[in-house]
Design a protein around this motif. Structure first.
Motif, PDB file in Angstrom:
ATOM      1  N   GLU A 104       0.859  -1.182   0.000  1.00 35.82           N
ATOM      2  CA  GLU A 104       0.000   0.000   0.000  1.00 35.82           C
ATOM      3  C   GLU A 104       0.892   1.227   0.000  1.00 35.82           C
ATOM      4  O   GLU A 104       1.350   1.688   1.040  1.00 35.82           O
ATOM      5  CB  GLU A 104      -0.917   0.006   1.225  1.00 35.82           C
ATOM      6  CG  GLU A 104      -2.096  -0.905   1.080  1.00 35.82           C
ATOM      7  CD  GLU A 104      -3.116  -0.740   2.204  1.00 35.82           C
ATOM      8  OE1 GLU A 104      -2.981   0.163   3.054  1.00 35.82           O
ATOM      9  OE2 GLU A 104      -4.052  -1.548   2.219  1.00 35.82           O
ATOM     10  N   LEU A 105       1.154   1.726  -1.190  1.00 38.53           N
ATOM     11  CA  LEU A 105       1.989   2.908  -1.351  1.00 38.53           C
ATOM     12  C   LEU A 105       1.179   3.986  -2.055  1.00 38.53           C
ATOM     13  O   LEU A 105       0.484   3.695  -3.032  1.00 38.53           O
ATOM     14  CB  LEU A 105       3.219   2.588  -2.200  1.00 38.53           C
ATOM     15  CG  LEU A 105       4.176   1.519  -1.678  1.00 38.53           C
ATOM     16  CD1 LEU A 105       5.264   1.245  -2.705  1.00 38.53           C
ATOM     17  CD2 LEU A 105       4.786   1.950  -0.362  1.00 38.53           C
ATOM     18  N   ASN A 106       1.305   5.220  -1.577  1.00 41.73           N
ATOM     19  CA  ASN A 106       0.637   6.304  -2.294  1.00 41.73           C
ATOM     20  C   ASN A 106       1.396   6.562  -3.593  1.00 41.73           C
ATOM     21  O   ASN A 106       2.477   6.015  -3.830  1.00 41.73           O
ATOM     22  CB  ASN A 106       0.519   7.557  -1.414  1.00 41.73           C
ATOM     23  CG  ASN A 106       1.862   8.135  -1.019  1.00 41.73           C
ATOM     24  OD1 ASN A 106       2.825   8.094  -1.779  1.00 41.73           O
ATOM     25  ND2 ASN A 106       1.937   8.686   0.185  1.00 41.73           N
ATOM     26  N   PHE A 107       0.835   7.389  -4.434  1.00 37.10           N
ATOM     27  CA  PHE A 107       1.412   7.639  -5.754  1.00 37.10           C
ATOM     28  C   PHE A 107       2.861   8.108  -5.657  1.00 37.10           C
ATOM     29  O   PHE A 107       3.732   7.635  -6.391  1.00 37.10           O
ATOM     30  CB  PHE A 107       0.568   8.668  -6.520  1.00 37.10           C
ATOM     31  CG  PHE A 107       1.135   9.006  -7.865  1.00 37.10           C
ATOM     32  CD1 PHE A 107       1.006   8.123  -8.927  1.00 37.10           C
ATOM     33  CD2 PHE A 107       1.830  10.190  -8.065  1.00 37.10           C
ATOM     34  CE1 PHE A 107       1.546   8.419 -10.174  1.00 37.10           C
ATOM     35  CE2 PHE A 107       2.373  10.499  -9.301  1.00 37.10           C
ATOM     36  CZ  PHE A 107       2.231   9.615 -10.357  1.00 37.10           C
ATOM     37  N   MET A 108       3.116   9.027  -4.742  1.00 37.95           N
ATOM     38  CA  MET A 108       4.469   9.581  -4.589  1.00 37.95           C
ATOM     39  C   MET A 108       5.456   8.490  -4.178  1.00 37.95           C
ATOM     40  O   MET A 108       6.535   8.358  -4.752  1.00 37.95           O
ATOM     41  CB  MET A 108       4.481  10.699  -3.546  1.00 37.95           C
ATOM     42  CG  MET A 108       5.859  11.272  -3.298  1.00 37.95           C
ATOM     43  SD  MET A 108       6.459  12.278  -4.649  1.00 37.95           S
ATOM     44  CE  MET A 108       5.665  13.804  -4.246  1.00 37.95           C
ATOM     45  N   MET A 109       5.088   7.673  -3.184  1.00 38.96           N
ATOM     46  CA  MET A 109       5.974   6.603  -2.726  1.00 38.96           C
ATOM     47  C   MET A 109       6.184   5.554  -3.815  1.00 38.96           C
ATOM     48  O   MET A 109       7.294   5.051  -3.989  1.00 38.96           O
ATOM     49  CB  MET A 109       5.418   5.946  -1.458  1.00 38.96           C
ATOM     50  CG  MET A 109       5.415   6.866  -0.261  1.00 38.96           C
ATOM     51  SD  MET A 109       7.051   7.430   0.193  1.00 38.96           S
ATOM     52  CE  MET A 109       7.682   5.979   0.986  1.00 38.96           C
ATOM     53  N   LYS A 110       5.124   5.240  -4.536  1.00 36.14           N
ATOM     54  CA  LYS A 110       5.244   4.268  -5.624  1.00 36.14           C
ATOM     55  C   LYS A 110       6.199   4.799  -6.692  1.00 36.14           C
ATOM     56  O   LYS A 110       7.043   4.066  -7.207  1.00 36.14           O
ATOM     57  CB  LYS A 110       3.871   3.967  -6.225  1.00 36.14           C
ATOM     58  CG  LYS A 110       3.916   2.914  -7.308  1.00 36.14           C
ATOM     59  CD  LYS A 110       2.534   2.609  -7.837  1.00 36.14           C
ATOM     60  CE  LYS A 110       2.621   1.629  -8.987  1.00 36.14           C
ATOM     61  NZ  LYS A 110       1.324   1.338  -9.588  1.00 36.14           N
ATOM     62  N   THR A 111       6.080   6.074  -7.008  1.00 36.70           N
ATOM     63  CA  THR A 111       6.947   6.688  -8.003  1.00 36.70           C
ATOM     64  C   THR A 111       8.400   6.700  -7.544  1.00 36.70           C
ATOM     65  O   THR A 111       9.305   6.381  -8.312  1.00 36.70           O
ATOM     66  CB  THR A 111       6.476   8.127  -8.312  1.00 36.70           C
ATOM     67  OG1 THR A 111       5.118   8.082  -8.753  1.00 36.70           O
ATOM     68  CG2 THR A 111       7.325   8.766  -9.386  1.00 36.70           C
ATOM     69  N   LEU A 112       8.618   7.043  -6.277  1.00 34.64           N
ATOM     70  CA  LEU A 112       9.979   7.129  -5.753  1.00 34.64           C
ATOM     71  C   LEU A 112      10.618   5.764  -5.518  1.00 34.64           C
ATOM     72  O   LEU A 112      11.809   5.581  -5.738  1.00 34.64           O
ATOM     73  CB  LEU A 112       9.991   7.913  -4.433  1.00 34.64           C
ATOM     74  CG  LEU A 112       9.714   9.407  -4.519  1.00 34.64           C
ATOM     75  CD1 LEU A 112       9.581  10.002  -3.131  1.00 34.64           C
ATOM     76  CD2 LEU A 112      10.823  10.102  -5.301  1.00 34.64           C
ATOM     77  N   LEU A 113       9.828   4.804  -5.036  1.00 30.48           N
ATOM     78  CA  LEU A 113      10.379   3.518  -4.617  1.00 30.48           C
ATOM     79  C   LEU A 113      10.163   2.361  -5.579  1.00 30.48           C
ATOM     80  O   LEU A 113      10.812   1.326  -5.447  1.00 30.48           O
ATOM     81  CB  LEU A 113       9.795   3.124  -3.255  1.00 30.48           C
ATOM     82  CG  LEU A 113      10.087   4.055  -2.089  1.00 30.48           C
ATOM     83  CD1 LEU A 113       9.366   3.567  -0.843  1.00 30.48           C
ATOM     84  CD2 LEU A 113      11.578   4.156  -1.847  1.00 30.48           C
ATOM     85  N   GLY A 114       9.238   2.502  -6.513  1.00 26.74           N
ATOM     86  CA  GLY A 114       8.855   1.379  -7.375  1.00 26.74           C
ATOM     87  C   GLY A 114      10.016   0.671  -8.036  1.00 26.74           C
ATOM     88  O   GLY A 114      10.156  -0.549  -7.921  1.00 26.74           O
ATOM     89  N   SER A 115      10.879   1.415  -8.718  1.00 34.34           N
ATOM     90  CA  SER A 115      11.991   0.764  -9.419  1.00 34.34           C
ATOM     91  C   SER A 115      13.014   0.217  -8.434  1.00 34.34           C
ATOM     92  O   SER A 115      13.646  -0.808  -8.693  1.00 34.34           O
ATOM     93  CB  SER A 115      12.648   1.723 -10.404  1.00 34.34           C
ATOM     94  OG  SER A 115      13.253   2.801  -9.721  1.00 34.34           O
ATOM     95  N   LYS A 116      13.170   0.858  -7.275  1.00 37.50           N
ATOM     96  CA  LYS A 116      14.119   0.373  -6.273  1.00 37.50           C
ATOM     97  C   LYS A 116      13.633  -0.940  -5.661  1.00 37.50           C
ATOM     98  O   LYS A 116      14.437  -1.835  -5.396  1.00 37.50           O
ATOM     99  CB  LYS A 116      14.328   1.421  -5.189  1.00 37.50           C
ATOM    100  CG  LYS A 116      15.079   2.627  -5.694  1.00 37.50           C
ATOM    101  CD  LYS A 116      15.267   3.661  -4.630  1.00 37.50           C
ATOM    102  CE  LYS A 116      15.961   4.849  -5.267  1.00 37.50           C
ATOM    103  NZ  LYS A 116      16.293   5.889  -4.369  1.00 37.50           N
ATOM    104  N   ILE A 117      12.332  -1.054  -5.447  1.00 43.79           N
ATOM    105  CA  ILE A 117      11.778  -2.303  -4.912  1.00 43.79           C
ATOM    106  C   ILE A 117      11.979  -3.426  -5.912  1.00 43.79           C
ATOM    107  O   ILE A 117      12.446  -4.513  -5.567  1.00 43.79           O
ATOM    108  CB  ILE A 117      10.287  -2.136  -4.540  1.00 43.79           C
ATOM    109  CG1 ILE A 117      10.148  -1.190  -3.341  1.00 43.79           C
ATOM    110  CG2 ILE A 117       9.642  -3.490  -4.249  1.00 43.79           C
ATOM    111  CD1 ILE A 117       8.724  -0.780  -3.029  1.00 43.79           C
ATOM    112  N   LYS A 118      11.667  -3.170  -7.170  1.00 42.60           N
ATOM    113  CA  LYS A 118      11.843  -4.177  -8.225  1.00 42.60           C
ATOM    114  C   LYS A 118      13.306  -4.594  -8.334  1.00 42.60           C
ATOM    115  O   LYS A 118      13.628  -5.789  -8.409  1.00 42.60           O
ATOM    116  CB  LYS A 118      11.333  -3.618  -9.551  1.00 42.60           C
ATOM    117  CG  LYS A 118      11.696  -4.428 -10.788  1.00 42.60           C
ATOM    118  CD  LYS A 118      10.780  -5.596 -10.998  1.00 42.60           C
ATOM    119  CE  LYS A 118      10.942  -6.198 -12.369  1.00 42.60           C
ATOM    120  NZ  LYS A 118      11.843  -7.339 -12.423  1.00 42.60           N
ATOM    121  N   ASP A 119      14.221  -3.628  -8.310  1.00 44.44           N
ATOM    122  CA  ASP A 119      15.651  -3.936  -8.388  1.00 44.44           C
ATOM    123  C   ASP A 119      16.108  -4.768  -7.189  1.00 44.44           C
ATOM    124  O   ASP A 119      16.894  -5.703  -7.340  1.00 44.44           O
ATOM    125  CB  ASP A 119      16.482  -2.656  -8.474  1.00 44.44           C
ATOM    126  CG  ASP A 119      16.314  -1.921  -9.802  1.00 44.44           C
ATOM    127  OD1 ASP A 119      15.791  -2.523 -10.773  1.00 44.44           O
ATOM    128  OD2 ASP A 119      16.719  -0.740  -9.863  1.00 44.44           O
TER     129      ASP A 119
END
Length: 156
Positions: A104-119
């Protein structure tokens, strides 16, 4: 919920062997450098740690023997679910492995963290593959571990 999927990879262990390495949360402590172990507590069903000032916990939600283990947050800054998939590969002594995270991530957190989580998920999978083949994972400094540390001896 935002969904993040690791790459799929073939781990050089049978599904039951790999599953058994992850079924008991106390097993995760063996993967930590010695200086990090003091900040971690674990029992069969949960693990808790202090990470950069945040208390983060993970608890097993469901175990499906030799196929899947589902985890959920247990005192983390945001709600998340993590699923480990252990699928039979064409070779009975290997496993098709993948990690899926729903958070459960807001848009800002998803944008900032999304690629880092996947990596990070991909790096975990790559490290697991390397260790299952008796190799030190890429980017891991062997001096962080006790003298004589041998990844081929890890309980995977």
């Amino acid at each position: 919920m935002a969904e993040f999927r690791s790459k799929k990879a073939v781990v050089s262990k049978a599904p039951y062997e790999l599953y058994m390495a992850f079924v008991d949360m106390r097993n995760f402590i063996q993967f930590l450098p010695e200086e990090k172990k003091a900040d971690v507590t674990a029992d069969y069903d949960s693990i808790h740690a202090m990470v950069q000032g945040f208390s983060i916990g993970v608890r097993v939600k469901e175990r499906i023997p030799y196929s899947r283990i589902e985890f959920q947050d247990d005192g983390a800054p945001f709600k998340f679910f993590l699923t480990l998939h252990f699928d039979a590969a064409s070779d009975p002594y290997k496993t098709d492995f993948q990690i899926v995270v729903d958070a459960e991530l807001n848009f800002m957190m998803k944008t900032l963290l999304g690629s880092k989580i996947k990596d990070a998920l991909d790096k975990v999978v790559d490290s697991l593959v390397a260790m299952s083949e008796g190799r030190m994972p890429e980017g891991v400094d062997p001096s962080m571990y006790p003298e004589g540390f041998d990844p081929s001896k890890m309980k995977l």
